[in-house]
Design a protein around this motif. Structure first.
Motif, mmCIF file in Angstrom:
data_model
loop_
_atom_site.group_PDB
_atom_site.id
_atom_site.type_symbol
_atom_site.label_atom_id
_atom_site.label_comp_id
_atom_site.label_asym_id
_atom_site.label_seq_id
_atom_site.Cartn_x
_atom_site.Cartn_y
_atom_site.Cartn_z
ATOM 1 N N LYS A 86 30.075 2.596 -15.796
ATOM 2 C CA LYS A 86 28.840 3.028 -14.966
ATOM 3 C C LYS A 86 28.738 1.893 -14.010
ATOM 4 N N ASN A 87 29.016 0.583 -14.262
ATOM 5 C CA ASN A 87 29.040 -0.347 -13.444
ATOM 6 C C ASN A 87 29.904 -0.255 -12.196
ATOM 7 N N LYS A 88 30.973 0.073 -12.519
ATOM 8 C CA LYS A 88 31.910 0.147 -11.406
ATOM 9 C C LYS A 88 31.613 1.384 -10.364
ATOM 10 N N LEU A 89 31.119 2.313 -10.974
ATOM 11 C CA LEU A 89 30.715 3.596 -10.148
ATOM 12 C C LEU A 89 29.512 3.228 -9.214
ATOM 13 N N LYS A 90 28.486 2.586 -9.932
ATOM 14 C CA LYS A 90 27.317 2.064 -9.239
ATOM 15 C C LYS A 90 27.511 1.240 -8.031
ATOM 16 N N LYS A 91 28.553 0.580 -8.203
ATOM 17 C CA LYS A 91 28.752 -0.353 -6.979
ATOM 18 C C LYS A 91 29.432 0.294 -5.836
ATOM 19 N N ILE A 92 29.929 1.642 -6.202
ATOM 20 C CA ILE A 92 30.525 2.393 -4.761
ATOM 21 C C ILE A 92 29.597 2.737 -3.829
ATOM 22 N N ASP A 93 28.331 3.217 -4.266
ATOM 23 C CA ASP A 93 27.146 3.408 -3.215
ATOM 24 C C ASP A 93 25.815 3.661 -3.672
ATOM 25 N N ASN A 94 25.007 3.843 -2.959
ATOM 26 C CA ASN A 94 23.784 4.162 -3.528
ATOM 27 C C ASN A 94 23.446 5.500 -4.156
ATOM 28 N N TYR A 95 24.055 6.539 -3.447
ATOM 29 C CA TYR A 95 24.207 7.885 -4.303
ATOM 30 C C TYR A 95 24.477 7.689 -5.597
ATOM 31 N N LEU A 96 25.606 7.254 -5.819
ATOM 32 C CA LEU A 96 26.220 7.199 -6.896
ATOM 33 C C LEU A 96 25.430 6.427 -8.070
ATOM 34 N N ARG A 245 27.581 21.174 -3.613
ATOM 35 C CA ARG A 245 26.297 20.986 -2.917
ATOM 36 C C ARG A 245 26.280 19.385 -3.036
ATOM 37 N N VAL A 246 26.121 18.631 -4.056
ATOM 38 C CA VAL A 246 25.891 17.530 -4.128
ATOM 39 C C VAL A 246 26.735 16.527 -3.445
ATOM 40 N N MET A 247 28.111 17.088 -2.996
ATOM 41 C CA MET A 247 28.899 16.391 -2.260
ATOM 42 C C MET A 247 28.816 16.341 -0.781
ATOM 43 N N GLU A 248 28.182 17.609 -0.334
ATOM 44 C CA GLU A 248 27.858 18.056 0.808
ATOM 45 C C GLU A 248 26.629 17.350 1.280
ATOM 46 N N GLU A 249 25.898 17.282 0.304
ATOM 47 C CA GLU A 249 24.542 16.584 0.453
ATOM 48 C C GLU A 249 24.756 15.170 0.818
ATOM 49 N N PHE A 250 25.644 14.524 -0.043
ATOM 50 C CA PHE A 250 25.848 12.979 -0.009
ATOM 51 C C PHE A 250 26.807 12.575 1.002
ATOM 52 N N TYR A 251 27.994 13.275 0.800
ATOM 53 C CA TYR A 251 29.097 12.660 1.597
ATOM 54 C C TYR A 251 29.949 13.241 2.830
ATOM 55 N N LEU A 252 29.777 14.598 2.939
ATOM 56 C CA LEU A 252 30.462 15.438 3.558
ATOM 57 C C LEU A 252 29.526 15.820 4.933
ATOM 58 N N GLU A 253 30.179 15.906 5.995
ATOM 59 C CA GLU A 253 29.312 16.229 7.307
ATOM 60 C C GLU A 253 29.343 17.922 7.283
ATOM 61 N N TYR A 279 28.264 12.354 -13.580
ATOM 62 C CA TYR A 279 27.094 11.934 -13.544
ATOM 63 C C TYR A 279 26.459 12.757 -11.941
ATOM 64 N N LEU A 280 27.249 13.156 -11.062
ATOM 65 C CA LEU A 280 27.001 14.024 -10.027
ATOM 66 C C LEU A 280 26.491 15.017 -10.145
ATOM 67 N N PHE A 281 26.988 15.877 -11.064
ATOM 68 C CA PHE A 281 27.019 17.195 -11.541
ATOM 69 C C PHE A 281 25.552 17.365 -12.085
ATOM 70 N N TYR A 282 25.372 16.472 -13.345
ATOM 71 C CA TYR A 282 24.118 16.387 -13.927
ATOM 72 C C TYR A 282 22.839 15.935 -12.866
ATOM 73 N N TYR A 283 23.064 15.075 -12.069
ATOM 74 C CA TYR A 283 22.076 14.754 -11.420
ATOM 75 C C TYR A 283 21.716 15.936 -10.324
ATOM 76 N N ALA A 284 22.793 16.566 -9.533
ATOM 77 C CA ALA A 284 22.491 17.844 -8.844
ATOM 78 C C ALA A 284 21.979 18.773 -9.716
ATOM 79 N N ARG A 285 22.406 19.290 -10.564
ATOM 80 C CA ARG A 285 21.863 20.464 -11.273
ATOM 81 C C ARG A 285 20.508 20.131 -11.775
ATOM 82 N N GLU A 286 20.121 19.108 -12.479
ATOM 83 C CA GLU A 286 18.758 18.829 -12.925
ATOM 84 C C GLU A 286 17.674 18.709 -11.707
ATOM 85 N N LEU A 287 18.162 18.345 -10.662
ATOM 86 C CA LEU A 287 17.262 18.097 -9.485
ATOM 87 C C LEU A 287 17.276 19.178 -8.361
#
Length: 292
Positions: A86-96, A245-253, A279-287
């Motif tokens: 989790k610590n490694k992933l959190k460092k990648i960016d604010n979305y993660l 959906r979540v990748m397009e929301e966060f990363y892809l133009e 983590y991305l899937f769960y976040y996207a689907r729950e929200l």
DNA sequence: CGTCAGGTGCGAT
DNA sequence: ATCGCACCTGAC
């Protein structure tokens, strides 16, 4: 972490990164159900297990210390340091960082290859309640009776041998729809043709995927899920509608093809792709991120 | 009624 | 390689 046995249960205190809701509702399993008392009951490897978390104590009900060490420790991936991941992933960016904090109790289960192969064939173009119902029907009708727990009867997932003995129509009547023939095919290949899917985990990720893609009804997404949820292939990135959906929301133009999104994810998250995906899937689907 | 859901196979380009 | 369409089924 403190582990001890009580009457027909194992109690674990101070376990980090373990939240039943996150684990059982992040899309990796279909045989765990929420009970009235906010616990979850599931059938795993022919056993009935109930999990309840209260404060910082986790109760593994209907089991013992022996099973805990021999079965559940591996199944729940307890040897892995998720805090570090989790610590490694959190460092990648604010979305993660947000996604990881939201689903901080996720663990990627080490599930049975055969059951997961069939379960995710059923998952294609399907809804979770329907997937669960089909798997339950298959088990109730053609699995082995295991026993009762809280007045409910439980059945194991049908073996390749049993599944192969069924007609396509019998499989279809369990609610599998057009996927019935794929299940029939897979059963024949695994049982009659003696194909050992339990050896796939020893292959490298690309070869493992190539083998899985040979099954009819297994495409890129299902193959990735089977690898991730039952073969310990974490350097893969299953892309379903929610991840898209979540990748397009966060990363892809722009709107990319599923395969390009997969490649993007793997190049960005590397060996941790599978964890990031969860983590991305769960976040996207729950929200409901990106839902129309 | 049509639409759509945790995709895939198939045939056409 | 990539694209568009049909597909069991049931909930809205």
């Amino acid at each position: 972490m403190k582990i001890y046995e009580e009457k027909n249960r194992v109690v674990v205190e101070n376990m980090k990164d373990f939240e039943p809701k996150h684990i059982f509702e992040c899309g990796q399993c279909f045989r765990w159900n929420l009970e009235d008392d906010n616990s979850y009951t599931g059938v795993v490897f022919g056993k009935i297990l109930n999990i309840k978390k209260e404060d910082d104590i986790i109760y593994f009900n209907n089991t013992n210390l022996n099973e805990f060490h021999n079965i559940w420790y591996k199944y729940f991936d307890l040897e892995r340091d998720y805090t570090n991941i989790k610590n490694k992933l959190k460092k990648i960016d604010n979305y993660l960082e947000k996604a990881v904090e939201f689903g901080g109790g996720i663990r990627i289960l080490n599930q049975d290859e055969w059951e997961i192969l069939i379960s995710f064939i059923i998952s294609a173009n399907n809804r979770i309640p329907m997937i669960k119902k089909a798997i339950e029907n298959l088990s109730k009708n053609y699995g082995e009776y295991i026993g009762e727990f809280r007045d409910k009867k439980y059945y194991s997932f049908p073996s390749p041998k049993k599944m192969n003995s069924l007609s396509e129509d019998e499989i279809r009547k369990c609610g599998t729809g057009f996927r019935a023939k794929y299940i029939k095919d897979a059963s024949f290949i695994v049982y009659r043709q003696n194909c050992d899917i339990y050896k796939y985990k020893n292959l490298d990720t690309d070869m493992c995927r190539k083998e899985l893609l040979q099954f009819c009804g297994v495409g890129p997404k299902v193959a990735d899920c089977v690898m991730l949820f039952s073969m310990q292939k974490y350097d893969t990135f299953p892309v379903d509608v929610w991840v898209k959906r979540v990748m397009e929301e966060f990363y892809l133009e722009e709107s990319l093809s599923l395969n390009k999104i997969r490649n993007y994810g793997i190049s960005k998250f590397g060996k941790l792709s599978g964890f990031a995906q969860q983590y991305l899937f769960y976040y996207a689907r729950e929200l409901g991120i990106g839902k129309k």
